[in-house]
Design an enzyme around this catalytic site. Structure first.
Site, PDB file in Angstrom:
ATOM      1  N   ASP A  97     -28.676   5.490  45.182  1.00 35.34           N
ATOM      2  CA  ASP A  97     -30.092   5.122  45.254  1.00 35.34           C
ATOM      3  C   ASP A  97     -30.443   3.812  44.565  1.00 35.34           C
ATOM      4  O   ASP A  97     -30.034   3.583  43.421  1.00 35.34           O
ATOM      5  CB  ASP A  97     -30.961   6.186  44.562  1.00 35.34           C
ATOM      6  CG  ASP A  97     -30.997   7.503  45.304  1.00 35.34           C
ATOM      7  OD1 ASP A  97     -30.633   7.521  46.489  1.00 35.34           O
ATOM      8  OD2 ASP A  97     -31.399   8.503  44.697  1.00 35.34           O
ATOM      9  N   ARG A 104     -30.999  14.605  25.985  1.00 37.42           N
ATOM     10  CA  ARG A 104     -30.969  15.250  27.303  1.00 37.42           C
ATOM     11  C   ARG A 104     -29.597  15.832  27.602  1.00 37.42           C
ATOM     12  O   ARG A 104     -29.476  16.883  28.219  1.00 37.42           O
ATOM     13  CB  ARG A 104     -31.347  14.202  28.361  1.00 37.42           C
ATOM     14  CG  ARG A 104     -31.449  14.720  29.774  1.00 37.42           C
ATOM     15  CD  ARG A 104     -31.784  13.567  30.713  1.00 37.42           C
ATOM     16  NE  ARG A 104     -31.805  13.957  32.109  1.00 37.42           N
ATOM     17  CZ  ARG A 104     -31.775  13.107  33.132  1.00 37.42           C
ATOM     18  NH1 ARG A 104     -31.709  11.802  32.888  1.00 37.42           N
ATOM     19  NH2 ARG A 104     -31.806  13.535  34.368  1.00 37.42           N
ATOM     20  N   ASN A 115     -29.209  13.359  38.527  1.00 37.36           N
ATOM     21  CA  ASN A 115     -29.475  13.251  37.086  1.00 37.36           C
ATOM     22  C   ASN A 115     -28.641  12.162  36.416  1.00 37.36           C
ATOM     23  O   ASN A 115     -28.299  12.265  35.236  1.00 37.36           O
ATOM     24  CB  ASN A 115     -29.242  14.591  36.372  1.00 37.36           C
ATOM     25  CG  ASN A 115     -30.185  15.664  36.880  1.00 37.36           C
ATOM     26  OD1 ASN A 115     -31.342  15.392  37.182  1.00 37.36           O
ATOM     27  ND2 ASN A 115     -29.685  16.884  36.998  1.00 37.36           N
ATOM     28  N   ARG A 116     -28.306  11.127  37.180  1.00 33.51           N
ATOM     29  CA  ARG A 116     -27.513  10.023  36.638  1.00 33.51           C
ATOM     30  C   ARG A 116     -28.328   8.728  36.697  1.00 33.51           C
ATOM     31  O   ARG A 116     -27.845   7.676  37.111  1.00 33.51           O
ATOM     32  CB  ARG A 116     -26.206   9.885  37.421  1.00 33.51           C
ATOM     33  CG  ARG A 116     -25.334  11.146  37.383  1.00 33.51           C
ATOM     34  CD  ARG A 116     -24.017  10.960  38.123  1.00 33.51           C
ATOM     35  NE  ARG A 116     -23.162  12.125  38.009  1.00 33.51           N
ATOM     36  CZ  ARG A 116     -23.050  13.084  38.943  1.00 33.51           C
ATOM     37  NH1 ARG A 116     -23.760  13.004  40.059  1.00 33.51           N
ATOM     38  NH2 ARG A 116     -22.245  14.120  38.750  1.00 33.51           N
ATOM     39  N   GLU A 117     -29.556   8.807  36.246  1.00 31.31           N
ATOM     40  CA  GLU A 117     -30.472   7.685  36.371  1.00 31.31           C
ATOM     41  C   GLU A 117     -30.174   6.568  35.372  1.00 31.31           C
ATOM     42  O   GLU A 117     -29.820   6.821  34.226  1.00 31.31           O
ATOM     43  CB  GLU A 117     -31.923   8.139  36.156  1.00 31.31           C
ATOM     44  CG  GLU A 117     -32.403   9.201  37.119  1.00 31.31           C
ATOM     45  CD  GLU A 117     -32.223  10.606  36.569  1.00 31.31           C
ATOM     46  OE1 GLU A 117     -31.459  10.776  35.583  1.00 31.31           O
ATOM     47  OE2 GLU A 117     -32.828  11.546  37.117  1.00 31.31           O
ATOM     48  N   GLU A 126     -34.263   2.665  43.756  1.00 26.30           N
ATOM     49  CA  GLU A 126     -35.670   3.032  43.855  1.00 26.30           C
ATOM     50  C   GLU A 126     -36.490   2.032  43.041  1.00 26.30           C
ATOM     51  O   GLU A 126     -36.176   1.783  41.869  1.00 26.30           O
ATOM     52  CB  GLU A 126     -35.922   4.456  43.361  1.00 26.30           C
ATOM     53  CG  GLU A 126     -35.302   5.508  44.262  1.00 26.30           C
ATOM     54  CD  GLU A 126     -35.505   6.921  43.757  1.00 26.30           C
ATOM     55  OE1 GLU A 126     -35.764   7.816  44.576  1.00 26.30           O
ATOM     56  OE2 GLU A 126     -35.418   7.127  42.522  1.00 26.30           O
ATOM     57  N   ASN A 165     -29.496   5.711  40.976  1.00 24.38           N
ATOM     58  CA  ASN A 165     -29.016   7.074  40.743  1.00 24.38           C
ATOM     59  C   ASN A 165     -27.822   7.330  41.648  1.00 24.38           C
ATOM     60  O   ASN A 165     -27.672   6.691  42.698  1.00 24.38           O
ATOM     61  CB  ASN A 165     -30.133   8.089  41.022  1.00 24.38           C
ATOM     62  CG  ASN A 165     -29.947   9.409  40.293  1.00 24.38           C
ATOM     63  OD1 ASN A 165     -28.897   9.662  39.702  1.00 24.38           O
ATOM     64  ND2 ASN A 165     -30.967  10.249  40.320  1.00 24.38           N
ATOM     65  N   ASP A 175     -46.561  11.601  40.969  1.00 23.11           N
ATOM     66  CA  ASP A 175     -46.351  12.698  40.018  1.00 23.11           C
ATOM     67  C   ASP A 175     -45.286  12.353  38.974  1.00 23.11           C
ATOM     68  O   ASP A 175     -45.153  13.052  37.976  1.00 23.11           O
ATOM     69  CB  ASP A 175     -45.970  13.985  40.751  1.00 23.11           C
ATOM     70  CG  ASP A 175     -44.738  13.835  41.623  1.00 23.11           C
ATOM     71  OD1 ASP A 175     -44.484  12.711  42.116  1.00 23.11           O
ATOM     72  OD2 ASP A 175     -44.025  14.830  41.828  1.00 23.11           O
ATOM     73  N   GLN A 189     -34.874   1.723  39.523  1.00 23.39           N
ATOM     74  CA  GLN A 189     -34.095   2.896  39.123  1.00 23.39           C
ATOM     75  C   GLN A 189     -32.937   3.091  40.098  1.00 23.39           C
ATOM     76  O   GLN A 189     -33.120   3.023  41.309  1.00 23.39           O
ATOM     77  CB  GLN A 189     -34.973   4.145  39.125  1.00 23.39           C
ATOM     78  CG  GLN A 189     -34.197   5.436  38.822  1.00 23.39           C
ATOM     79  CD  GLN A 189     -35.114   6.626  38.587  1.00 23.39           C
ATOM     80  OE1 GLN A 189     -35.738   6.740  37.543  1.00 23.39           O
ATOM     81  NE2 GLN A 189     -35.194   7.533  39.559  1.00 23.39           N
ATOM     82  N   GLU A 206     -25.236  10.685  47.505  1.00 28.37           N
ATOM     83  CA  GLU A 206     -26.313   9.708  47.632  1.00 28.37           C
ATOM     84  C   GLU A 206     -26.157   8.596  46.599  1.00 28.37           C
ATOM     85  O   GLU A 206     -25.747   8.841  45.462  1.00 28.37           O
ATOM     86  CB  GLU A 206     -27.661  10.417  47.450  1.00 28.37           C
ATOM     87  CG  GLU A 206     -28.883   9.568  47.726  1.00 28.37           C
ATOM     88  CD  GLU A 206     -30.149  10.419  47.738  1.00 28.37           C
ATOM     89  OE1 GLU A 206     -30.114  11.550  48.297  1.00 28.37           O
ATOM     90  OE2 GLU A 206     -31.172   9.986  47.185  1.00 28.37           O
TER      91      GLU A 206
END
Length: 301
Positions: free
Chosen positions: A115, A287, A140-142, A117, A132, A206, A130, A113
């Site tokens: 992205d 992280r 988890n590659r934002e 966003e 990714n 969320d 954002q 994928e």
């Protein structure tokens, strides 16, 4: 009498022109709608999808019940893909507008994928964009960026260049993110699976705005994002023997000049790096005490 005759002729000619224009306008509208139907499917909530009368501009809306989305009928492996978007205006906290590529229609666990966003915000606060990258279900590659304009006031073009050497995310032809391959078998660069193109609007209060602290204000619904001018110049995946099973260098996006940024693109990218980067996972050592392998690859090469 001659003047009156000329007047009658002029009126008749005007009516004829209007009839011809109306006929061509209706045909153009029909062709635009057919173009959408030939290239895209509505994924869900068809009632939340609208178009202008000419069929050239598309609207996706989010209400408290549901969002909406569409995807291409065709899959692609490598190419240049772009869309013009105008994002939800006003108070859009909690709302995410997405424009992305994915190898599966249903977000399968082994998907690849890419992205874009667009994370909504309270009135007067800037949008955050954002990006990714997923390979075999691992993301988890934002990265997060600010923008140098208000994306709710007018249309802007968001594009993805994808070849076997690099993936570049562009905003109005300005490269904001460069994701390189090391040209070896690896677990981070998606270059094997063909992908559909998607766009959608959905509720993500969320996490989307201030980590989920700002919730969607449903009194402001419906939230509407607007799209037009989808362009694709890519290798269409055709079973059982697709041309894009390997790189061919026949297309501009698969040639040497597209394997790295041009000098002018490097200038733009350097400006983005200095001024607009909000978050980069490759710099988040808390992280990732051991940074992912791809973080060692220079976007300048």
């Amino acid at each position: 009498m001659r003047t009156r005759a000329f007047s009658v002729v002029a009126v008749l000619l005007s009516i004829a022109v209007l009839l011809v224009s109306s006929k061509f306008g209706a045909a153009e509208s029909k062709n635009a709608l057919e173009e959408f139907q030939n290239n895209f499917d509505i994924m869900w909530a068809e009632d939340n999808f609208k178009t202008t009368e000419d069929g050239k501009t598309w609207f996706l809306s989010l209400d408290k019940e549901t969002g909406c989305g569409f995807l291409t009928k065709q899959r692609y492996r490598f190419g240049w893909f772009s869309m013009k978007l105008k994002l939800v205006g006003g108070d859009s906290a909690g709302v995410v507008t997405a424009y992305y590529m994915c190898s599966d229609k249903d977000a399968a666990p082994e998907r690849d994928e890419l992205d874009f966003e667009f994370l909504g915000n309270r009135t007067g606060e800037p949008y955050v964009i954002q990006t990714n990258v997923y390979k075999t279900g691992v993301g988890n590659r934002e990265m997060r960026h600010g923008l140098w304009f208000d994306p709710t006031e007018d249309f802007h073009t968001y594009s993805i260049l994808w070849n076997s050497h690099q993936i570049v995310f562009f905003v109005d032809r300005v490269p904001i993110r460069v994701y390189k391959n090391n040209d070896k078998p690896n677990d981070f660069f998606p270059n094997e699976k063909p992908m559909y193109l998607f766009s959608s609007i959905w509720n993500a209060d969320d996490w989307a705005t201030r980590g989920g602290l700002e919730k969607t204000d449903w009194k402001k619904a419906p939230f509407v994002s607007t799209y037009k001018d989808f362009k694709s110049d890519g290798c269409e995946w055709k079973d059982p023997y697709p041309e894009c099973v390997s790189t061919t260098t026949e297309k501009w996006w698969d040639q040497y000049d597209s394997w790295h940024l041009t000098d002018s693109q490097k200038e733009d990218f350097a400006w983005v790096e200095r001024n607009l980067v909000i978050y980069d996972y490759c710099k988040d050592t808390k992280r990732f005490p051991k940074l992912p392998e791809e973080c060692s690859l220079s976007p300048w090469d």
